[in-house]
Scaffold this active site. Structure first.
Site, PDB file in Angstrom:
ATOM      1  N   SER A 227      45.986 -38.430  50.746  1.00  0.00           N
ATOM      2  CA  SER A 227      45.274 -39.460  49.975  1.00  0.00           C
ATOM      3  C   SER A 227      46.139 -39.951  48.822  1.00  0.00           C
ATOM      4  CB  SER A 227      43.977 -38.899  49.402  1.00  0.00           C
ATOM      5  OG  SER A 227      43.236 -38.259  50.406  1.00  0.00           O
TER       6      SER A 227
HETATM    7  N1  SAH Z   1      43.707 -33.659  50.987  1.00  0.00           N
HETATM    8  C1  SAH Z   1      44.546 -33.820  52.147  1.00  0.00           C
HETATM    9  C2  SAH Z   1      44.098 -35.034  52.916  1.00  0.00           C
HETATM   10  C3  SAH Z   1      44.257 -34.863  54.383  1.00  0.00           C
HETATM   11  S1  SAH Z   1      43.479 -36.113  55.360  1.00  0.00           S
HETATM   12  C4  SAH Z   1      45.998 -33.878  51.699  1.00  0.00           C
HETATM   13  O1  SAH Z   1      46.272 -33.796  50.497  1.00  0.00           O
HETATM   14  O2  SAH Z   1      46.890 -33.945  52.543  1.00  0.00           O
HETATM   15  C5  SAH Z   1      41.946 -35.358  55.791  1.00  0.00           C
HETATM   16  C6  SAH Z   1      42.034 -34.101  56.599  1.00  0.00           C
HETATM   17  O3  SAH Z   1      40.699 -33.740  56.979  1.00  0.00           O
HETATM   18  C7  SAH Z   1      42.815 -34.222  57.908  1.00  0.00           C
HETATM   19  O4  SAH Z   1      43.862 -33.299  57.899  1.00  0.00           O
HETATM   20  C8  SAH Z   1      41.773 -33.896  58.994  1.00  0.00           C
HETATM   21  O5  SAH Z   1      42.301 -33.172  60.086  1.00  0.00           O
HETATM   22  C9  SAH Z   1      40.780 -33.051  58.199  1.00  0.00           C
HETATM   23  N2  SAH Z   1      39.441 -32.941  58.778  1.00  0.00           N
HETATM   24  C10 SAH Z   1      38.665 -33.890  59.359  1.00  0.00           C
HETATM   25  N3  SAH Z   1      37.499 -33.355  59.777  1.00  0.00           N
HETATM   26  C11 SAH Z   1      37.536 -32.022  59.435  1.00  0.00           C
HETATM   27  C12 SAH Z   1      36.644 -30.934  59.593  1.00  0.00           C
HETATM   28  N4  SAH Z   1      35.463 -31.068  60.189  1.00  0.00           N
HETATM   29  N5  SAH Z   1      37.014 -29.729  59.126  1.00  0.00           N
HETATM   30  C13 SAH Z   1      38.212 -29.546  58.511  1.00  0.00           C
HETATM   31  N6  SAH Z   1      39.109 -30.536  58.350  1.00  0.00           N
HETATM   32  C14 SAH Z   1      38.772 -31.765  58.801  1.00  0.00           C
END
Ligand code: SAH
Length: 273
Positions: free
Chosen positions: A115
């Site tokens: 993000s």
């Molecule tokens: N805060 C993270 C953002 C990653 S994007 C960073 O700093 O990199 C959002 C993430 O949520 C993705 O990696 C995706 O795989 C994860 N995600 C989506 N649905 C999910 C779920 N039900 N449980 C765990 N992770 C999930």
């Protein structure tokens, strides 16, 4: 990663080769080139040895990022101090490291993104506006859904007492594990699992933050939020408003929702891969 070397050594053999060529009308222009190359090299050297402050390891790049967030209206000193300590460039691919301190989301593989700093800061700011965090000065026990590359986890580790972060994609869980290993964050636990279920064995949580958004908030998150706790997550807003940030605060009598600005997060998906 700033380059502090002097004149690049590769230029000297090249310059000497050119100088040793016989000076004829045809090569006259070429025999002058080494001097231009030397001049350019000297200029490069002067530039590289001067303290530019733009190296990614320099605290200045993070200070500038924080200054921009402050100018945009974010008012959360704890998140700023965490952002000054955590090198965002160490969490993204080397090829993208040069963009790590711009206010932009970046791909982290597997169709997911880290993000943008302003959104990370805003969500953590919203968590800190909760009565509990204001009283205690920290986020308490934190549940993060969507570890991704682990950058936000590293920030949360400096802002809460304990952090449990869940990622559903195994390769990203592995990436975050590797990214966070050098920090030896004892208070952080990474879990490969479905964050839609929360983490009942460790509930309740004082702060819950999700980095992926669905149509509704999973009931498990609401149930696992402590009384006095706060949740911040992207969610589909009502009446075609698109995705918005939602804040939920739990009191002894129930859950109070407030809707905030529009955002664009990757989808919250169930199951693990
Ligand atoms: N805060 C993270 C953002 C990653 S994007 C960073 O700093 O990199 C959002 C993430 O949520 C993705 O990696 C995706 O795989 C994860 N995600 C989506 N649905 C999910 C779920 N039900 N449980 C765990 N992770 C999930």
């Amino acid at each position: 990663m700033s380059r502090r070397s002097g004149v690049p050594p590769a230029r000297f053999p090249l310059a000497l080769d050119r100088l040793s060529q016989p000076a004829s009308a045809g090569t006259a222009r070429e025999t002058l080139r080494p001097q231009r190359l030397l001049a350019a090299a000297a200029q490069d050297a002067a530039r590289q040895s001067a303290p530019s402050g733009l190296g990614l390891d320099s605290a200045l790049v993070r200070q500038r990022m924080v200054d921009r967030l402050r100018a945009e209206g974010i008012r959360c000193e704890p998140v700023f101090s965490a952002m000054l300590q955590v090198p965002r460039h160490a969490f993204v691919d080397t090829a993208l490291a040069g963009q790590a301190y711009e206010d932009t989301s970046l791909p982290i593989g597997h169709g997911q993104t880290i993000s943008k700093p302003s959104v990370v800061a805003r969500m953590i700011e919203l968590l800190f506006e909760g009565a509990r965090a204001r009283t205690h000065g920290h986020l308490g026990k934190v549940l993060e859904i969507g570890t991704g590359c682990g950058y936000q986890t590293a920030l949360l580790a400096r802002l809460g007492q304990r952090v449990l972060s869940i990622e559903r994609l195994r390769p990203l869980f592995d990436k975050a594990t590797a990214n966070l290993a050098p920090w030896r964050l004892d208070a952080v636990r990474l879990v490969h699992g479905d964050g839609m279920l929360g983490h009942p064995p460790n509930a309740p949580f004082d702060s819950i933050i999700a980095a992926a958004g669905g149509e509704v908030l999973p009931q498990a998150w609401l149930d696992q939020l402590s009384v006095g706790g706060r949740l911040v997550a992207p969610m589909q807003g009502g009446r075609g408003t698109g995705q918005v940030l939602v804040v939920v605060e739990r009191s002894a009598t129930g859950w109070q929702h407030t809707q905030h600005e529009a955002v664009h997060f990757v989808p919250l998906k169930s199951g693990v891969l």
